[in-house]
Design a protein around this motif. Structure first.
Motif, PDB file in Angstrom:
ATOM      1  N   VAL A  62       0.843  -1.198   0.000  1.00 12.65           N
ATOM      2  CA  VAL A  62       0.000   0.000   0.000  1.00 12.65           C
ATOM      3  C   VAL A  62       0.873   1.242   0.000  1.00 12.65           C
ATOM      4  O   VAL A  62       1.832   1.349   0.772  1.00 12.65           O
ATOM      5  CB  VAL A  62      -0.929   0.006   1.229  1.00 12.65           C
ATOM      6  N   VAL A  70       1.339   5.645  -0.059  1.00 12.18           N
ATOM      7  CA  VAL A  70       0.717   6.881   0.429  1.00 12.18           C
ATOM      8  C   VAL A  70      -0.217   7.421  -0.646  1.00 12.18           C
ATOM      9  O   VAL A  70       0.155   7.511  -1.821  1.00 12.18           O
ATOM     10  CB  VAL A  70       1.799   7.930   0.783  1.00 12.18           C
ATOM     11  N   LEU A  94      -3.300   1.295   9.064  1.00 15.17           N
ATOM     12  CA  LEU A  94      -2.445   2.383   8.604  1.00 15.17           C
ATOM     13  C   LEU A  94      -3.004   3.733   9.056  1.00 15.17           C
ATOM     14  O   LEU A  94      -4.211   3.891   9.215  1.00 15.17           O
ATOM     15  CB  LEU A  94      -2.346   2.379   7.074  1.00 15.17           C
ATOM     16  N   ASP A  95      -2.099   4.685   9.254  1.00 13.08           N
ATOM     17  CA  ASP A  95      -2.535   6.050   9.522  1.00 13.08           C
ATOM     18  C   ASP A  95      -3.134   6.651   8.254  1.00 13.08           C
ATOM     19  O   ASP A  95      -2.689   6.343   7.139  1.00 13.08           O
ATOM     20  CB  ASP A  95      -1.351   6.915   9.958  1.00 13.08           C
ATOM     21  N   GLY A  96      -4.126   7.504   8.432  1.00 16.95           N
ATOM     22  CA  GLY A  96      -4.722   8.119   7.260  1.00 16.95           C
ATOM     23  C   GLY A  96      -5.677   9.236   7.611  1.00 16.95           C
ATOM     24  O   GLY A  96      -5.801   9.628   8.779  1.00 16.95           O
ATOM     25  N   ALA A 136      -3.365   4.050  13.075  1.00 10.82           N
ATOM     26  CA  ALA A 136      -3.189   2.603  13.109  1.00 10.82           C
ATOM     27  C   ALA A 136      -3.223   2.127  14.559  1.00 10.82           C
ATOM     28  O   ALA A 136      -2.678   2.766  15.450  1.00 10.82           O
ATOM     29  CB  ALA A 136      -1.858   2.234  12.464  1.00 10.82           C
ATOM     30  N   ARG A 149      -7.784   7.777   3.086  1.00 12.26           N
ATOM     31  CA  ARG A 149      -6.599   7.944   2.253  1.00 12.26           C
ATOM     32  C   ARG A 149      -5.367   7.801   3.141  1.00 12.26           C
ATOM     33  O   ARG A 149      -5.225   8.503   4.156  1.00 12.26           O
ATOM     34  CB  ARG A 149      -6.589   9.298   1.555  1.00 12.26           C
ATOM     35  N   THR A 150      -4.465   6.903   2.797  1.00  9.82           N
ATOM     36  CA  THR A 150      -3.285   6.650   3.632  1.00  9.82           C
ATOM     37  C   THR A 150      -2.353   7.857   3.611  1.00  9.82           C
ATOM     38  O   THR A 150      -2.134   8.497   2.576  1.00  9.82           O
ATOM     39  CB  THR A 150      -2.522   5.415   3.133  1.00  9.82           C
ATOM     40  N   THR A 151      -1.823   8.168   4.781  1.00 11.14           N
ATOM     41  CA  THR A 151      -0.837   9.242   4.899  1.00 11.14           C
ATOM     42  C   THR A 151       0.557   8.703   5.227  1.00 11.14           C
ATOM     43  O   THR A 151       1.526   9.453   5.147  1.00 11.14           O
ATOM     44  CB  THR A 151      -1.265  10.233   6.016  1.00 11.14           C
ATOM     45  N   LYS A 152       0.623   7.417   5.571  1.00  9.81           N
ATOM     46  CA  LYS A 152       1.909   6.792   5.878  1.00  9.81           C
ATOM     47  C   LYS A 152       1.879   5.341   5.407  1.00  9.81           C
ATOM     48  O   LYS A 152       0.843   4.693   5.454  1.00  9.81           O
ATOM     49  CB  LYS A 152       2.222   6.845   7.369  1.00  9.81           C
ATOM     50  N   THR A 153       3.037   4.854   4.995  1.00  6.76           N
ATOM     51  CA  THR A 153       3.129   3.451   4.599  1.00  6.76           C
ATOM     52  C   THR A 153       3.253   2.584   5.846  1.00  6.76           C
ATOM     53  O   THR A 153       3.381   3.085   6.976  1.00  6.76           O
ATOM     54  CB  THR A 153       4.353   3.239   3.690  1.00  6.76           C
ATOM     55  N   THR A 179       4.025   3.935   9.690  1.00  7.66           N
ATOM     56  CA  THR A 179       2.783   4.223  10.396  1.00  7.66           C
ATOM     57  C   THR A 179       2.963   4.044  11.903  1.00  7.66           C
ATOM     58  O   THR A 179       3.854   3.315  12.331  1.00  7.66           O
ATOM     59  CB  THR A 179       1.650   3.315   9.887  1.00  7.66           C
TER      60      THR A 179
END
Length: 208
Positions: A139, A141, A155-157, A188, A200-204, A208
């Motif tokens: 996944v 960003v 994941l963070d998002g 996460a 929408r992911t902000t970090k891989t 994360t």
């Protein structure tokens, strides 16, 4: 947590020491002391047992002129109490400081355990809006993933669509779930309780 503290031999030993020292400290307020021949070796033994590591660290800091070291400050406090012949106070200082260090070590160990459990719970795959179920490592960003009721957030998002209640207690310590709407951040390690989210992911995965 309290059961773990009480079952630890280290804490049992410290609590026993406190049970012995505190009554003698209270008696000293009324100018009641043990005979000097008993009191002096007894409290010096207590101070040596609980203050050995502190003294060694304190003297090393003194030689290196690091006066902000807490162990140096504790060493000065104990030496000052002994110099003033306040042996009970010196023993109490040593035991309480040993207790504080033990509690600090216990807290660090619990934090490490909690982090390890959090990492182990993290799912290995995630449901992308476009692409279906995908390994977490693939996944990128900016990819959008889907969260449904009871999903563990991997994941963070930032939320781009939908709304849901999210339990963030494992991350923030907040006991009550938070409502999440578009533009809200999610982290996460938290869990969706109800609703539907597109995020929408902000970090891989590695960041994360």
């Amino acid at each position: 947590m309290y059961r773990e503290l009480l079952s630890s031999r280290k804490f049992q030993f410290i609590f026993l020491a406190l049970a012995v020292v505190f009554p003698l400290e209270l008696l000293s307020f009324f100018n009641l002391h043990l005979p000097v021949g008993v009191e002096l070796p007894f409290f010096i033994l207590f101070i040596a047992i609980f203050g050995y590591r502190v003294f060694m660290s304190g003297f090393r800091s003194l030689f290196r002129l690091r006066f902000s070291n807490i162990n140096l400050l504790m060493t000065i406090a104990v030496i000052g109490a002994v110099y003033l012949e306040q042996f009970e106070e010196a023993a109490v200082i040593g035991v309480l400081f040993a207790l504080s260090e033990a509690l600090e070590d216990f807290g660090v160990d619990k934090s490490k355990t909690a982090i390890e459990e959090l990492v182990n719970k993290n799912p290995k795959q995630i449901m992308l809006k476009e692409g279906g179920e995908t390994p977490l490592e693939e996944v990128k960003v900016g990819d959008i993933f889907i969260l449904k009721h009871g999903d563990y957030i991997a994941l963070d998002g930032v939320v781009v669509a939908g709304e849901s209640l999210v339990d963030e207690s494992a991350i923030t310590g907040e006991p009550l779930p938070k409502s999440k709407y578009p533009s809200d951040l999610i982290f996460a390690g938290s869990v969706t309780i109800q609703g539907y989210l597109e995020v929408r992911t902000t970090k891989t995965a590695k960041d994360t």
